[in-house]
Write a protein that holds these residues in place. Sequence first.
Motif, PDB file in Angstrom:
ATOM      1  N   UNK A 127       0.005  21.842 -66.299  1.00 34.88           N
ATOM      2  CA  UNK A 127       0.476  20.488 -66.566  1.00 34.88           C
ATOM      3  C   UNK A 127       1.370  19.982 -65.441  1.00 34.88           C
ATOM      4  N   UNK A 128       2.325  20.813 -65.020  1.00 37.34           N
ATOM      5  CA  UNK A 128       3.243  20.397 -63.962  1.00 37.34           C
ATOM      6  C   UNK A 128       2.518  20.242 -62.628  1.00 37.34           C
ATOM      7  N   UNK A 129       1.525  21.105 -62.380  1.00 36.04           N
ATOM      8  CA  UNK A 129       0.753  20.988 -61.148  1.00 36.04           C
ATOM      9  C   UNK A 129      -0.083  19.721 -61.106  1.00 36.04           C
ATOM     10  N   UNK A 130      -0.662  19.340 -62.233  1.00 37.07           N
ATOM     11  CA  UNK A 130      -1.449  18.112 -62.288  1.00 37.07           C
ATOM     12  C   UNK A 130      -0.562  16.885 -62.056  1.00 37.07           C
ATOM     13  N   UNK A 131       0.607  16.868 -62.703  1.00 33.15           N
ATOM     14  CA  UNK A 131       1.522  15.733 -62.523  1.00 33.15           C
ATOM     15  C   UNK A 131       2.001  15.668 -61.078  1.00 33.15           C
ATOM     16  N   UNK A 132       2.380  16.814 -60.509  1.00 38.96           N
ATOM     17  CA  UNK A 132       2.847  16.829 -59.134  1.00 38.96           C
ATOM     18  C   UNK A 132       1.779  16.438 -58.137  1.00 38.96           C
ATOM     19  N   UNK A 133       0.524  16.800 -58.406  1.00 40.26           N
ATOM     20  CA  UNK A 133      -0.567  16.444 -57.496  1.00 40.26           C
ATOM     21  C   UNK A 133      -0.800  14.941 -57.468  1.00 40.26           C
ATOM     22  N   UNK A 134      -0.517  14.270 -58.576  1.00 41.06           N
ATOM     23  CA  UNK A 134      -0.630  12.808 -58.598  1.00 41.06           C
ATOM     24  C   UNK A 134       0.449  12.181 -57.719  1.00 41.06           C
ATOM     25  N   UNK A 135       1.654  12.755 -57.750  1.00 42.96           N
ATOM     26  CA  UNK A 135       2.760  12.216 -56.950  1.00 42.96           C
ATOM     27  C   UNK A 135       2.510  12.447 -55.464  1.00 42.96           C
ATOM     28  N   UNK A 136       2.142  13.707 -55.101  1.00 44.19           N
ATOM     29  CA  UNK A 136       1.865  14.037 -53.698  1.00 44.19           C
ATOM     30  C   UNK A 136       0.888  15.209 -53.672  1.00 44.19           C
ATOM     31  N   UNK A 137      -0.360  14.982 -53.322  1.00 44.53           N
ATOM     32  CA  UNK A 137      -1.355  16.059 -53.329  1.00 44.53           C
ATOM     33  C   UNK A 137      -1.019  17.214 -52.403  1.00 44.53           C
ATOM     34  N   UNK A 138      -0.216  16.983 -51.370  1.00 49.06           N
ATOM     35  CA  UNK A 138       0.112  18.058 -50.422  1.00 49.06           C
ATOM     36  C   UNK A 138       0.962  19.157 -51.074  1.00 49.06           C
ATOM     37  N   UNK A 139       1.699  18.835 -52.107  1.00 46.61           N
ATOM     38  CA  UNK A 139       2.584  19.818 -52.738  1.00 46.61           C
ATOM     39  C   UNK A 139       1.810  21.007 -53.295  1.00 46.61           C
TER      40      UNK A 139
END
Length: 595
Positions: A127-139
Amino acid sequence: MATSHKPRKKKKDEDLSQNGREMCKAQLKTSKPSPPFPLASFLWPAKKSTSQWIILPLILMAVGLFRWTTGFWGYSGFDRPPMHGDFEAQRHWMEITAHLPISQWYFYDLQYWGLDYPPLTAYHSWLLGKIGSVIDPKWFALDMSRGFEDQLLKVYMRATVFVSEYLVYIPAAIILNRKFGRMRGLSVWESSVALVAILMQPATILVDHGHFQYNTVMLGFVLACISSMLAGRALWGCVFFVAAMCYKQMALYYAPAIFAYLVGICMVPKFSANRFIAIALVTTLSFAICFAPLFLGSLYDQYHDITAYTAKETPLPPLLVALPVKLDGRSWYYPPLLQLTQSIHRILPFARGLFEDKVANMWCAIHTVHKLHSYPLGQMQRISTVVTLVSILPSTMTISLFPHRELLPWAMASTAWGFYLCSFQVHEKSVLLPLLPMTILLGSDGGLGVEMRAWIGWANMLGVWTLFPLLKRDELRMPYAVLTLLWSWLLGLPPTSLSIYFGRQSQKGGLTILTKMMHLGFYAAMIAWHIGEAFMPPPEDKPDLWVVLNVLIGFAGFGVCLVWCSWQLILRSGMLEDYFGVRLRIEAGNQKKKQ
């Protein structure tokens, strides 16, 4: 126009419980009560308020401020390639769960922070990875983001810990603290003082918001379990405890106490088959629900010809190889069975060493004088298992024979100390587990009295002190000093205050001379250790001298904590009164027969 509304009456000082009156007893010769320690002074103006909704938002903002500012400092593995640390491990799990099919989560590149936590951690990471990928895919770019240390990523990761804690741990702590207060008739003010002390516990803040982990999610489920048990909802307690174990396997430290308590309520005063069957079914169903996405996902991937396992990358799970029957890899049941055996193999650290790094438990302490690595790993596993079972036997036997709800935190603290001191593959961060049930007892009747506050405060100060070598590596010395000294000052504990041992309030506090000498001796040792570690470099032939001394002192103190928690459990169970009462009756009967 007449109205039926009547303003709410403010609560008087006389409405405080006995514990509250003892807290506020006069410090001077006058009859005017005064707060016995600084934390009570801070909340003194709210003593007459009847609404917790006035106090609670202020408490949550204050404790949140300290959590967030702790995150401004370093974290585990910063600028230390190639493996970095726990921050990178958590980020990497978000990376693989967000991009890989679910059947590959427990198999992918196990040499670089392979997933080794239970499924709920994996779902949380997804869940946290999906949300973070929306903010910045490089993360969280697959394989390309390893060791990524962008400042915005750090803010996001810190925020995920903060939000996760406020969604799980904080509500569970508030509810449990309120439950304690209602059970013992404590006032809102007393419960509020205890809540601040619990939420400002320095070890938890430093490990999760400094070093970087998500321990409070697992600990929050544990608190929800305790709260359910105290409310008489054993089945909900089972659900929450399974959730804790399926989030982080360290919750197994509490499992013997929980199991013994559940057995006790099924057997005492008479066997209840319906309750036993209900507990078994709910527990099994809870585990099934937690693992269901993993199993169903593996079936979905098999249907779409997505391979979870290749022999070149990862060997078959040992548990699967050890099965006495030959399995067909093309059968429908093979993918779920493969996932189950691999996840168990990854979650339970049977293939790892006896202890992790330098930890203040029995095996690391013995290893300083007699090297244990020379013994076969399997032999040490069996020895540690036997010693652990012996250390937790008094508490498990007591809680099963006397399954009183209010005794459960004592039993959980005792078994957790036994596991920390004697079990296999212990991390220094595992000290959070025995500290949790001890710390929440501050919200019980007498929890803020002199004796309980002295013992619980001493255990917490010793626990966070043993974490200092880890925190020092993470550049967290300043948050360590601020949070530790602040907590000790708020509760009137050494090294900031000696009033709890020598002040006016200590005269009727219940602390013996021996207890005072022991506590102060450990406090003096901790202060001396910090001075020596800061100004006296270790000899070249003993580079780990100060860390070893930390281990030895911590092990001795934690051994005392185990004995104290076990003794308090036995004492509060009434076992001694029942035993000696029966003994006296038998002796009186024998004397009458002789006469």
